[in-house]
Design a protein around this motif. Structure first.
Motif, mmCIF file in Angstrom:
data_model
loop_
_atom_site.group_PDB
_atom_site.id
_atom_site.type_symbol
_atom_site.label_atom_id
_atom_site.label_comp_id
_atom_site.label_asym_id
_atom_site.label_seq_id
_atom_site.Cartn_x
_atom_site.Cartn_y
_atom_site.Cartn_z
ATOM 1 N N GLN A 40 1.746 -1.422 -1.479
ATOM 2 C CA GLN A 40 1.297 -0.837 -0.214
ATOM 3 C C GLN A 40 -0.219 -0.653 -0.219
ATOM 4 O OE1 GLN A 40 2.979 -0.388 2.480
ATOM 5 N NE2 GLN A 40 5.135 -0.346 1.851
ATOM 6 N N SER A 198 15.457 1.870 1.775
ATOM 7 C CA SER A 198 15.214 2.089 3.211
ATOM 8 C C SER A 198 16.444 1.804 4.081
ATOM 9 C CB SER A 198 14.053 1.215 3.696
ATOM 10 O OG SER A 198 12.841 1.713 3.171
ATOM 11 N N SER A 216 9.624 0.866 2.551
ATOM 12 C CA SER A 216 9.147 0.408 3.858
ATOM 13 C C SER A 216 9.429 1.396 4.999
ATOM 14 C CB SER A 216 9.714 -0.981 4.174
ATOM 15 O OG SER A 216 11.069 -1.061 3.838
ATOM 16 N N GLY A 220 5.886 1.433 6.034
ATOM 17 C CA GLY A 220 5.831 0.187 6.782
ATOM 18 C C GLY A 220 6.088 -0.986 5.854
ATOM 19 N N GLU A 221 6.200 -2.155 6.454
ATOM 20 C CA GLU A 221 6.465 -3.351 5.665
ATOM 21 C C GLU A 221 5.344 -3.575 4.640
ATOM 22 O OE1 GLU A 221 9.211 -5.110 5.653
ATOM 23 O OE2 GLU A 221 9.979 -3.733 7.179
ATOM 24 N N ARG A 222 5.747 -4.078 3.471
ATOM 25 C CA ARG A 222 4.734 -4.433 2.473
ATOM 26 C C ARG A 222 4.035 -5.718 2.898
ATOM 27 N NH1 ARG A 222 8.878 -1.915 -0.294
ATOM 28 N NH2 ARG A 222 10.215 -3.723 -0.158
#
Ligand SMILES: *Cc1c(COP(=O)(O)O)cnc(C)c1O
Length: 223
Positions: A40, A198, A216, A220-222
């Motif tokens: 991240q 998640s 995530s 949030g998305e990696r």
């Protein structure tokens, strides 16, 4: 500048965890939230720290060192968990950095951990990873070997194993894997269960997770 949505994500995940605990008849604070910070971007991690979160998981020793080693001094209450496979030659670094190693999965690693812990005067808390789906490409002890492995690492090597961890196969309903992990833990007198990510942390809480590993949904998305 920190990203306000990180705080919102933490609040939302916590609310869903509380809801899942309530519907399972469990106490709300029985499950810890391990924020998986691997890969991240730094500002998201800073935002989580600013929000007040202190419990993080990483899956690679070197990445974790780069991100966290210098931060320990600023955050004395930080807790770091290794949730990815540990190569024997990284054991010294892992014992030095992590409070918890969740991926004990072979006797050789048990021996190396004992050696390093003696040398460093520091023993991390330990979980054994169980390959509940018996997937060739996945690390972990197969369910049939779990009892014998736990006996070996606890009795022969004297390791203080605290719980079990699993990563269910992608594309399978996770519930039966969580139930299996809970069953293996129970018959071996272990009360800590690291399970749920998640997509399935609420299910994991219903099956008795004492910690969930969420990436995530928090950050949030990696990229
Ligand atoms: C990446 C990772 C997670 C978090 O996955 P998300 O789907 O992003 O929540 C949890 N556990 C392990 C072992 C991981 O490697």
């Amino acid at each position: 500048m920190t990203d306000p949505s990180i705080a919102e994500n933490f609040d939302a995940v916590r609310a869903r965890m509380d809801e899942a605990a309530k519907s399972a008849g469990r106490a709300m604070n029985d499950t810890s939230l391990v924020a998986i910070s691997k890969k991240q971007p730094e500002p998201r991690i800073a935002a989580a720290l600013e929000y007040g979160h202190r419990l993080f998981g990483e899956n690679r020793v070197q990445e974790a060192q780069e991100r966290w080693a210098d931060r320990r001094a600023d955050y004395p209450d930080l807790e770091l968990r290794l949730v990815g496979p540990l190569q024997s030659n990284k054991t010294g670094d892992a014992v030095a950095l992590f409070d918890v190693i969740e991926t004990l999965d072979r006797e050789k690693l048990a021996k190396t951990i004992v050696k390093e812990a003696d040398k460093q005067g520091r023993m991390p808390r330990l979980y054994v990873q169980i390959n509940t789906g018996e997937e060739d490409q996945k690390a972990g002890i197969s369910p049939a070997d779990a009892d014998a492995f736990l006996e070996t690492v606890r009795e022969t090597h004297g390791l203080p194993v605290e719980g079990l961890m699993c990563i269910p196969p992608v594309g399978e309903a996770p519930a039966m894997h969580f139930a299996l992990l809970a069953k293996i833990a129970r018959r071996n007198g272990l009360d800590k269960l690291s399970m749920g990510m998640s997509g399935d942390y609420e299910t994991a809480i219903r099956y008795g997770a004492t910690s969930v590993r969420v990436g995530s949904a928090l950050f949030g998305e990696r990229p």
